[in-house]
Design a protein around this motif. Structure first.
Motif, short mmCIF file in Angstrom:
data_model
loop_
_atom_site.label_atom_id
_atom_site.label_comp_id
_atom_site.label_asym_id
_atom_site.label_seq_id
_atom_site.Cartn_x
_atom_site.Cartn_y
_atom_site.Cartn_z
N LEU A 17 0.83 -1.20 0.00
CA LEU A 17 0.00 0.00 0.00
C LEU A 17 0.87 1.26 0.00
N ALA A 18 1.92 1.25 0.83
CA ALA A 18 2.83 2.40 0.87
C ALA A 18 3.55 2.58 -0.45
N ALA A 19 3.96 1.46 -1.08
CA ALA A 19 4.63 1.53 -2.39
C ALA A 19 3.72 2.15 -3.43
N MET A 20 2.44 1.75 -3.42
CA MET A 20 1.49 2.29 -4.40
C MET A 20 1.30 3.80 -4.20
N VAL A 21 1.10 4.22 -2.94
CA VAL A 21 0.89 5.64 -2.66
C VAL A 21 2.11 6.45 -3.10
N LEU A 22 3.29 5.94 -2.77
CA LEU A 22 4.52 6.64 -3.12
C LEU A 22 4.68 6.72 -4.65
N HIS A 23 4.36 5.63 -5.32
CA HIS A 23 4.52 5.65 -6.78
C HIS A 23 3.50 6.55 -7.46
N PHE A 24 2.27 6.55 -6.97
CA PHE A 24 1.27 7.45 -7.54
C PHE A 24 1.70 8.90 -7.35
N GLY A 25 2.30 9.20 -6.20
CA GLY A 25 2.83 10.55 -5.99
C GLY A 25 3.95 10.86 -6.97
N TYR A 26 4.81 9.88 -7.20
CA TYR A 26 5.92 10.03 -8.15
C TYR A 26 5.41 10.35 -9.56
N VAL A 27 4.35 9.69 -9.97
CA VAL A 27 3.81 9.88 -11.32
C VAL A 27 3.01 11.17 -11.43
N LEU A 28 2.18 11.45 -10.44
CA LEU A 28 1.22 12.55 -10.55
C LEU A 28 1.75 13.91 -10.10
N LEU A 29 2.76 13.90 -9.24
CA LEU A 29 3.30 15.16 -8.72
C LEU A 29 4.73 15.36 -9.22
N GLU A 30 4.90 16.39 -10.02
CA GLU A 30 6.20 16.61 -10.65
C GLU A 30 7.32 16.82 -9.64
N GLU A 31 7.00 17.43 -8.50
CA GLU A 31 8.04 17.69 -7.50
C GLU A 31 8.52 16.41 -6.81
N LEU A 32 7.77 15.31 -6.98
CA LEU A 32 8.19 14.03 -6.38
C LEU A 32 8.88 13.10 -7.37
#
Length: 205
Positions: free
Chosen positions: A107-122
């Motif tokens: 679950l943490a991996a998914m949240v982190l990856h979605f942030g990586y894809v959707l938020l340019e600063e991440l």
């Protein structure tokens, strides 16, 4: 939010990781890790054991006559107003623990990856490294849980606790298989995260 600079690998990872989380939640919460059933004189009994509950269904004349589920989180349960002690073995508690860690990690991996894809600063290499580490951890924890359960599910303590008559055998069932699927998807996510790390390093060079 722009996806123009997001690699195809990172985009493909999103549904894979989402499906891994869904499968792990389903397998984690359902009661068909092992099942058995038997019929006699028109009465059918179906038993299912999961990580957190065990359920017994009674069917009479083709109609469901009774369905009772008892939580396994405690070694003491109340049945019809009476407290009953039920001892679950250490391997069963161990399987619960590592499957819980596996769920949290995927679950943490998914949240982190979605942030990586959707938020340019991440979109940083450190973030995808975190996704890789969490995906590997999730795959390992989920796999360890299913291996423990698969190797020990016919433990005589389990048979005694579920009052299974002699001659009836427990069989691994679909909840168990669903968690195996989650582990496989976590492995695929790990491989994709490794490729994404390689891509980000090449772009940095």
């Amino acid at each position: 939010m722009s996806l123009e600079n997001v690699s195809m690998v990172a985009k493909i990872m999103m549904p894979i990781m989402f499906l891994a989380v869904v499968l792990q939640i389903v397998g984690f919460s359902t009661t068909a890790w092992v099942t058995t059933s038997h019929s006699a004189r028109g009465v059918s009994h179906t038993f299912g054991l999961g990580l957190w509950r065990r359920c017994v269904s009674i069917t009479l004349g083709g109609l469901l006559n009774g369905d009772q589920c008892i939580p396994t989180a405690s070694d003491e349960v109340t049945v019809n107003g009476q407290t009953v002690k039920i001892k679950y073995p250490s391997w069963y508690r161990g399987a619960e623990a590592v499957e819980t860690l596996g769920l949290l990690a995927v679950l943490a991996a998914m949240v982190l990856h979605f942030g990586y894809v959707l938020l340019e600063e991440l979109r940083k290499r450190a973030i995808i490294m975190g996704v890789l580490a969490l995906s590997i951890g999730a795959a390992v924890m989920i796999a360890v849980g299913v291996i423990i359960f698969g190797a020990k599910y016919e433990d005589k303590i389990i048979r005694q606790n579920v009052s299974l008559p002699a001659g009836f055998t427990l069989s691994l069932s679909w909840s168990f298989g669903v968690c195996i699927g989650a582990a496989v998807l976590a492995i695929i996510s790990s491989a994709c995260a490794g490729l994404e790390m390689k891509n980000t390093r090449l772009m940095a060079d």
